[in-house]
Design an enzyme around this catalytic site. Structure first.
Site, PDB file in Angstrom:
ATOM      1  N   SER A 257      -3.250  -6.663  -8.160  1.00 40.59           N
ATOM      2  CA  SER A 257      -2.467  -6.867  -8.826  1.00 40.59           C
ATOM      3  C   SER A 257      -1.191  -6.283  -8.549  1.00 40.59           C
ATOM      4  O   SER A 257      -0.688  -5.228  -7.450  1.00 40.59           O
ATOM      5  CB  SER A 257      -2.538  -6.093 -10.706  1.00 40.59           C
ATOM      6  OG  SER A 257      -3.690  -6.698 -10.695  1.00 40.59           O
ATOM      7  N   SER A 295      -5.700 -11.008  -9.247  1.00 37.48           N
ATOM      8  CA  SER A 295      -4.514 -10.011  -8.605  1.00 37.48           C
ATOM      9  C   SER A 295      -3.594 -10.026 -10.052  1.00 37.48           C
ATOM     10  O   SER A 295      -2.526 -11.332 -10.634  1.00 37.48           O
ATOM     11  CB  SER A 295      -3.413 -10.639  -7.619  1.00 37.48           C
ATOM     12  OG  SER A 295      -2.365  -9.815  -7.895  1.00 37.48           O
ATOM     13  N   ASP A 297      -0.567 -10.200 -11.745  1.00 37.45           N
ATOM     14  CA  ASP A 297       1.191  -9.832 -11.548  1.00 37.45           C
ATOM     15  C   ASP A 297       2.167 -10.263 -12.874  1.00 37.45           C
ATOM     16  O   ASP A 297       2.670 -11.606 -12.507  1.00 37.45           O
ATOM     17  CB  ASP A 297       1.514 -11.353  -9.945  1.00 37.45           C
ATOM     18  CG  ASP A 297       0.330 -11.087  -8.696  1.00 37.45           C
ATOM     19  OD1 ASP A 297      -0.335  -9.655  -9.267  1.00 37.45           O
ATOM     20  OD2 ASP A 297      -0.019 -11.315  -8.979  1.00 37.45           O
TER      21      ASP A 297
END
Length: 388
Positions: A257, A295, A297
Site C-alpha cells: 500500500s 496494494s 493506494d
C-alpha cells in the site's frame, strides 16, 4: 537548515534523492517537503524495540504513527477544501465518506499500520477533546490511513496506542522533516527495499505570485522488478539481495500500500483537490509500479486557502443576508501546472523514502535491505543520467 542542504539531506544528515545528483524536474520549495506549504506541520511517533522471533504482543516492534496537521494545532477545527481518491481500495482511510459528502477536512491526518487504525482514530478524538473542547462538542470524523508492516513488525501485538497517536500530533513541527524509517513508515518497504516516509514540494508560478504544492507519502508498495529511477529501469540490475520477496515466494509481489497526502496554499474547490489526489498515481508510476491488487493506494489532497468557508458547524438563528460562504479558486483551465507539480513531487517523495534509509531487521530476523545507493549512482552514470 538552508535550502540547498535541505534539498539534499534530512535534518539528521540522511541523504535524499538530490544528494545523489539525480536530476528531478520542477522547482522545490525551501525544504522540499510538504511543510513548505505555510501552516502544515508533520510529527512522528516511532516505535522500534526488540529483536528475534515473533512473540505476539511482545515484538519485535517496528512501527509508529505520522501526524499531518494542515493548519497546525491552532487550526484544528478550521474547515479546508479537500478531496480523496482511491486508486486501489485494498486499504483504509477513515473519514472518506464525509470528505466525499462535504468536501472539507478539519482534523489532523494520521497514518499508521493496518491494524493500528483504531487507537489512532481514538487518539485524534482524545487530543481534540483535550485541546479543542469547543470543536469536540460536535461530531468528529478523524482521517486515519494505513499501510501494512507485518513483514518486519509484530502487527497484531497492539503496540500502537492512543498515547502514540497523541504524541505524533504533539510532536508535529514545520521546516525540514525526517524521512525513511520514521513514524508510520518505520516498518514499511518499497520495491522490496526499505521504504517508509518521504516528502517533496514544488513551487508553481501563477504570474502575479507563486503557490506551493507539497506531497507526503507513506511508501510501502511495488515489486523489485518494477523499479525505475529518473526513467531508467533498474529492477533487473538490483534484483540481488531480495529477502522479502523470497519470503513471500509464490505470492503476488508489489503488495503493501501507499498513502499520499497533497497540500497546497493555492485556492481550490473540493473537486479540484480531488483532481490533485487523482494525479498521485501518475507520480508513483514514474517510479515503476503498475499498482498491485494487494496494494491499497489511497490519496487525499487539501487546500489551506479559503479557511473555514466550508465549515459544517451547527447554524445559529435564522438565515440572513450574511448567511453565505464564498470561495476564490483557480480556474479549471489553469490547473495543469498544479497537476504537474503533484506528479513531480510524488516521484521525488518515493525516491526520498528509499534513499534516506538504512537496512532494517525485524520480526523473525526478517530483513529489508536499503536501496544500494552506490549501484544506483553507477547505473545512472552509465546511462548518462548523472554526470560523471
Amino acid at each position: 537548515m538552508d535550502q540547498r542542504i535541505a534539498s539534499t539531506t534530512t535534518p539528521t544528515g540522511k541523504t535524499r534523492a538530490r544528494g545523489l545528483g539525480i536530476p528531478l524536474p520542477g522547482t522545490p520549495g525551501p525544504v522540499n517537503a510538504i511543510t513548505d506549504v505555510e501552516g502544515v506541520l508533520v510529527g512522528y511517533s516511532t516505535l522500534i524495540k526488540g529483536h528475534g522471533k515473533l512473540s505476539l504482543g511482545h515484538g519485535p516492534v517496528r512501527t509508529g504513527v505520522t501526524a499531518i496537521l494542515p493548519l497546525g494545532r491552532d487550526g484544528v477545527g478550521v474547515a479546508l477544501a479537500a478531496g480523496y481518491h482511491s486508486f486501489n481500495g485494498n486499504g483504509e482511510m477513515t473519514g472518506a465518506s464525509w470528505l466525499e459528502e462535504a468536501g472539507s477536512l478539519s482534523m489532523p491526518i494520521l497514518i499508521t499500520n493496518t491494524h493500528a487504525v483504531g487507537p489512532c482514530h481514538r487518539g485524534v478524538i482524545d487530543w481534540v477533546a483535550r485541546n479543542k473542547p469547543e470543536v469536540a462538542n460536535q461530531w468528529l470524523l478523524p482521517v486515519v490511513a494505513e499501510t501494512w508492516d507485518g513483514y518486519l513488525n509484530d502487527i497484531n501485538g497492539s503496540h500502537v496506542t492512543v498515547d502514540h497517536a497523541i504524541e505524533a500530533i504533539d510532536n508535529a513541527a514545520g521546516g525540514a522533516i525526517e524521512e525513511g524509517s520514521v513514524g508510520g513508515g518505520t516498518g514499511m518497504n518499497c520495491y522490496a527495499f526499505k521504504g517508509g516516509s518521504g516528502s517533496a514540494s514544488r513551487v508553481v508560478d501563477y504570474g502575479h505570485r507563486s503557490y506551493t504544492v507539497g506531497v507526503f507519502l507513506q511508501a510501502n508498495f511495488g515489486s523489485r522488478q518494477e523499479l525505475r529511477i529518473a526513467g531508467v529501469p533498474l529492477g533487473a540490475q538490483l534484483a540481488a539481495d531480495n529477502p522479502m520477496e523470497a519470503y513471500f515466494s509464490g505470492a503476488p509481489t508489489g503488495a503493501g500500500s501507499c498513502i499520499g497526502v497533497v497540500a497546497t496554499d493555492a485556492p481550490l474547490l473540493p473537486g479540484q483537490c480531488k483532481a490533485l489526489a487523482r494525479r498521485v498515481p501518475l507520480g508513483l508510476a514514474r517510479t515503476g509500479t503498475a499498482g498491485s491488487h494487494f496494494s491499497g493506494d489511497i490519496f487525499l489532497a487539501l487546500s489551506t486557502a479559503n479557511r473555514d468557508a466550508l465549515n459544517g458547524r451547527f447554524p445559529k438563528g435564522a438565515p440572513s443576508e450574511q448567511s453565505y460562504s464564498r470561495m476564490d479558486f483557480i480556474p479549471w483551465g489553469r490547473m495543469d501546472d498544479f497537476y504537474t507539480a503533484v506528479v513531480q513531487a510524488t516521484e521525488e517523495a518515493v525516491l526520498n523514502a528509499l534513499i534516506a534509509n538504512t537496512e532494517m531487521v525485524g520480526r523473525d530476523g526478517n530483513r529489508s535491505p536499503a536501496l544500494p545507493r552506490d549501484k544506483v549512482v553507477a547505473a545512472l552514470k552509465s546511462r548518462g543520467v548523472i554526470a560523471g
